[in-house]
Write a protein that holds these residues in place. Structure first.
Motif, mmCIF file in Angstrom:
data_model
loop_
_atom_site.group_PDB
_atom_site.id
_atom_site.type_symbol
_atom_site.label_atom_id
_atom_site.label_comp_id
_atom_site.label_asym_id
_atom_site.label_seq_id
_atom_site.Cartn_x
_atom_site.Cartn_y
_atom_site.Cartn_z
ATOM 1 N N GLU A 115 0.819 -1.221 0.000
ATOM 2 C CA GLU A 115 0.000 0.000 0.000
ATOM 3 C C GLU A 115 0.852 1.270 0.000
ATOM 4 O OE1 GLU A 115 -0.487 -2.606 2.007
ATOM 5 O OE2 GLU A 115 -2.223 -3.374 0.870
ATOM 6 N N ASP A 116 2.119 1.173 0.403
ATOM 7 C CA ASP A 116 2.991 2.352 0.419
ATOM 8 C C ASP A 116 3.369 2.806 -0.978
ATOM 9 O OD1 ASP A 116 3.259 2.773 3.225
ATOM 10 O OD2 ASP A 116 4.597 1.042 3.331
ATOM 11 N N GLY A 117 3.265 1.921 -1.975
ATOM 12 C CA GLY A 117 3.672 2.282 -3.322
ATOM 13 C C GLY A 117 5.158 2.583 -3.400
ATOM 14 N N TRP A 118 5.514 3.481 -4.308
ATOM 15 C CA TRP A 118 6.922 3.776 -4.568
ATOM 16 C C TRP A 118 7.118 5.277 -4.688
ATOM 17 C CZ3 TRP A 118 9.793 -0.576 -4.367
ATOM 18 C CH2 TRP A 118 9.118 -1.787 -4.581
ATOM 19 N N ILE A 119 8.354 5.716 -4.515
ATOM 20 C CA ILE A 119 8.715 7.075 -4.886
ATOM 21 C C ILE A 119 9.800 6.994 -5.953
ATOM 22 C CG2 ILE A 119 8.057 8.191 -2.746
ATOM 23 C CD1 ILE A 119 11.028 8.220 -1.966
ATOM 24 N N LEU A 120 9.742 7.936 -6.866
ATOM 25 C CA LEU A 120 10.735 8.053 -7.924
ATOM 26 C C LEU A 120 11.445 9.392 -7.782
ATOM 27 C CD1 LEU A 120 8.631 6.866 -11.006
ATOM 28 C CD2 LEU A 120 10.093 5.468 -9.536
ATOM 29 N N VAL A 121 12.743 9.387 -7.983
ATOM 30 C CA VAL A 121 13.525 10.615 -7.985
ATOM 31 C C VAL A 121 14.233 10.724 -9.329
ATOM 32 C CG1 VAL A 121 15.480 11.852 -6.981
ATOM 33 C CG2 VAL A 121 13.868 10.656 -5.492
ATOM 34 N N VAL A 122 14.064 11.859 -9.953
ATOM 35 C CA VAL A 122 14.833 12.187 -11.158
ATOM 36 C C VAL A 122 15.512 13.520 -10.894
ATOM 37 C CG1 VAL A 122 13.339 10.907 -12.726
ATOM 38 C CG2 VAL A 122 12.844 13.311 -12.245
ATOM 39 N N PHE A 123 16.677 13.699 -11.475
ATOM 40 C CA PHE A 123 17.377 14.961 -11.241
ATOM 41 C C PHE A 123 18.086 15.404 -12.506
ATOM 42 C CE2 PHE A 123 20.215 11.586 -9.643
ATOM 43 C CZ PHE A 123 21.368 11.816 -10.375
ATOM 44 N N SER A 124 18.317 16.689 -12.572
ATOM 45 C CA SER A 124 19.021 17.296 -13.693
ATOM 46 C C SER A 124 20.051 18.264 -13.130
ATOM 47 C CB SER A 124 18.038 18.031 -14.612
ATOM 48 O OG SER A 124 18.728 18.678 -15.664
ATOM 49 N N VAL A 125 21.302 18.054 -13.489
ATOM 50 C CA VAL A 125 22.400 18.865 -12.967
ATOM 51 C C VAL A 125 23.201 19.413 -14.140
ATOM 52 C CG1 VAL A 125 24.470 18.886 -11.527
ATOM 53 C CG2 VAL A 125 22.528 17.430 -10.905
ATOM 54 N N PRO A 126 23.417 20.727 -14.192
ATOM 55 C CA PRO A 126 24.229 21.290 -15.278
ATOM 56 C C PRO A 126 25.627 20.685 -15.297
ATOM 57 C CG PRO A 126 23.133 23.026 -14.028
ATOM 58 C CD PRO A 126 22.931 21.755 -13.262
ATOM 59 N N GLU A 127 26.195 20.596 -16.478
ATOM 60 C CA GLU A 127 27.518 20.014 -16.617
ATOM 61 C C GLU A 127 28.553 20.774 -15.794
ATOM 62 O OE1 GLU A 127 30.341 17.314 -17.673
ATOM 63 O OE2 GLU A 127 28.174 17.219 -17.969
ATOM 64 N N THR A 128 28.320 22.067 -15.621
ATOM 65 C CA THR A 128 29.262 22.866 -14.847
ATOM 66 C C THR A 128 29.239 22.528 -13.364
ATOM 67 O OG1 THR A 128 27.582 24.595 -14.659
ATOM 68 C CG2 THR A 128 29.185 24.807 -16.456
ATOM 69 N N GLU A 129 28.219 21.760 -12.927
ATOM 70 C CA GLU A 129 28.104 21.375 -11.516
ATOM 71 C C GLU A 129 28.049 19.855 -11.383
ATOM 72 O OE1 GLU A 129 25.576 24.137 -8.958
ATOM 73 O OE2 GLU A 129 24.631 24.374 -10.930
ATOM 74 N N ARG A 130 28.819 19.170 -12.205
ATOM 75 C CA ARG A 130 28.703 17.711 -12.219
ATOM 76 C C ARG A 130 29.081 17.082 -10.879
ATOM 77 N NH1 ARG A 130 32.591 18.774 -16.169
ATOM 78 N NH2 ARG A 130 34.753 18.360 -15.581
ATOM 79 N N GLY A 131 29.797 17.821 -10.023
ATOM 80 C CA GLY A 131 30.064 17.311 -8.681
ATOM 81 C C GLY A 131 28.775 17.082 -7.907
ATOM 82 N N LYS A 132 27.772 17.932 -8.154
ATOM 83 C CA LYS A 132 26.466 17.753 -7.519
ATOM 84 C C LYS A 132 25.803 16.469 -8.002
ATOM 85 C CE LYS A 132 26.275 21.744 -5.267
ATOM 86 N NZ LYS A 132 26.225 21.819 -3.779
ATOM 87 N N ARG A 133 26.028 16.127 -9.264
ATOM 88 C CA ARG A 133 25.453 14.889 -9.796
ATOM 89 C C ARG A 133 26.000 13.690 -9.038
ATOM 90 N NH1 ARG A 133 27.286 14.973 -15.117
ATOM 91 N NH2 ARG A 133 25.732 16.607 -15.472
ATOM 92 N N HIS A 134 27.296 13.687 -8.817
ATOM 93 C CA HIS A 134 27.905 12.593 -8.043
ATOM 94 C C HIS A 134 27.364 12.580 -6.620
ATOM 95 C CE1 HIS A 134 30.911 9.832 -6.486
ATOM 96 N NE2 HIS A 134 31.178 10.718 -5.533
ATOM 97 N N GLU A 135 27.222 13.762 -6.024
ATOM 98 C CA GLU A 135 26.704 13.836 -4.663
ATOM 99 C C GLU A 135 25.287 13.300 -4.577
ATOM 100 O OE1 GLU A 135 26.205 17.107 -1.018
ATOM 101 O OE2 GLU A 135 26.920 17.750 -3.003
ATOM 102 N N LEU A 136 24.446 13.649 -5.547
ATOM 103 C CA LEU A 136 23.072 13.142 -5.565
ATOM 104 C C LEU A 136 23.046 11.623 -5.683
ATOM 105 C CD1 LEU A 136 21.391 15.879 -7.760
ATOM 106 C CD2 LEU A 136 20.415 15.007 -5.620
#
Length: 290
Positions: free
Chosen positions: A107-128
């Motif tokens: 009954e809890d179902g699911w959550i989905l996470v999608v993200f978009s990080v500019p190439e200039t901040e690709r360190g944030k992509r790794h952190e996410l």
């Protein structure tokens, strides 16, 4: 090892554990109730009880200070350390995962996470990616991260606290059609690897031939068994997000491992605390419990 010592000697466990996580466990268990501070002498003594020598402790603490995990703080003229504010927040969230594990239902179902990080901040992509993995998310498709729906609040708070919410969207979802969901879960998460981690925990800390020996452990013995055990366990509730049992392999050993942890926590936790506080307050002899 005396008859009262729990089944796995802490030295064997600690040799496979980096010193930093042991130190974090000590601060999480005992410093937060002591105004978030441990003296250098107390920390060195407690780590000595776990078989770690003072130079190794000081080296690990230096690395933890550079990483922003600990802060050097003097109290009443004594040198010591406190957990950084960010570390306090992480440990508070971790307490729920470690000590109040909740298994999701259909009954809890699911959550989905999608993200978009500019190439200039690709360190944030790794952190996410690192944070979502640590929260127990699996990957349903490239760029689509999935977790049981009961983790929605924790995921939201964590991304907000890390100032990453501006890069991500969180959705609630239900699996409506196509394919066997149980088979899909086994591709979204590496269940074989997770089961192997639980098997290792059960092997290290499973009941001795005489389970009553746990009940006879002295505070010192309890401390030397409990802290490495908890350090080993801390990572497992994050690797396992609490997927509904109906979607897991039969006889899922994560349930057995969780029950073992709860038993050890209940039997050893308070006696380990008794020893730790005696050290912190200077009320125990140098070789107490040995």
């Amino acid at each position: 090892m005396t008859a009262a010592t729990p089944s796995r000697t802490p030295g064997a466990a600690h040799r496979d554990t980096r010193h930093g996580p042991l130190i974090t466990t000590l601060f999480g268990l005992y410093a937060r109730g002591e105004a978030n501070w441990l003296s250098v002498a107390s920390l060195v003594r407690l780590m000595s009880d776990l078989g770690v020598e003072a130079p190794a402790v000081r080296s690990s603490v230096s690395r933890m200070k550079r990483r922003g995990i600990l802060d050097g703080v003097r109290h009443e003229g004594r040198a010591g350390y406190s957990l950084a504010d960010s570390t306090l927040g992480t440990l508070a969230e971790g307490d729920v995962r470690i000590f109040e594990r909740a298994r999701a239902t259909a009954e809890d179902g699911w959550i989905l996470v999608v993200f978009s990080v500019p190439e200039t901040e690709r360190g944030k992509r790794h952190e996410l990616r690192t944070i979502l993995t640590r929260l127990g998310f699996g990957t349903a498709a490239p760029g689509v991260w999935i977790a049981p729906g009961n983790l929605a609040t924790e995921a939201r708070r964590t991304l907000e606290r890390r100032e990453l919410s501006g890069y991500a969207d969180i959705f609630r979802a239900d699996h409506l059609a196509f394919g066997d969901l149980r088979a899909k879960v086994s591709t979204w998460w590496d269940l074989d690897e997770l089961a192997a981690l639980y098997t290792d925990f059960l092997r290290r800390y499973g009941p001795p031939a005489d389970p009553s020996s746990w009940l006879r452990a002295t505070p010192g013995e309890a401390f030397r068994a409990y802290v490495p055990m908890l350090t080993e366990w801390r990572r497992l509730p994050y690797r396992d997000p609490g997927i509904p049992l109906a979607l897991l392999p039969p006889d899922w050993n994560g349930s057995t491992a969780g029950a073992l942890f709860d038993t050890l926590d209940g039997i050893l936790g308070e006696r380990a605390r008794e020893h730790a506080l005696a050290v912190i307050h200077g009320n125990t002899p140098r070789r107490s419990g040995r």
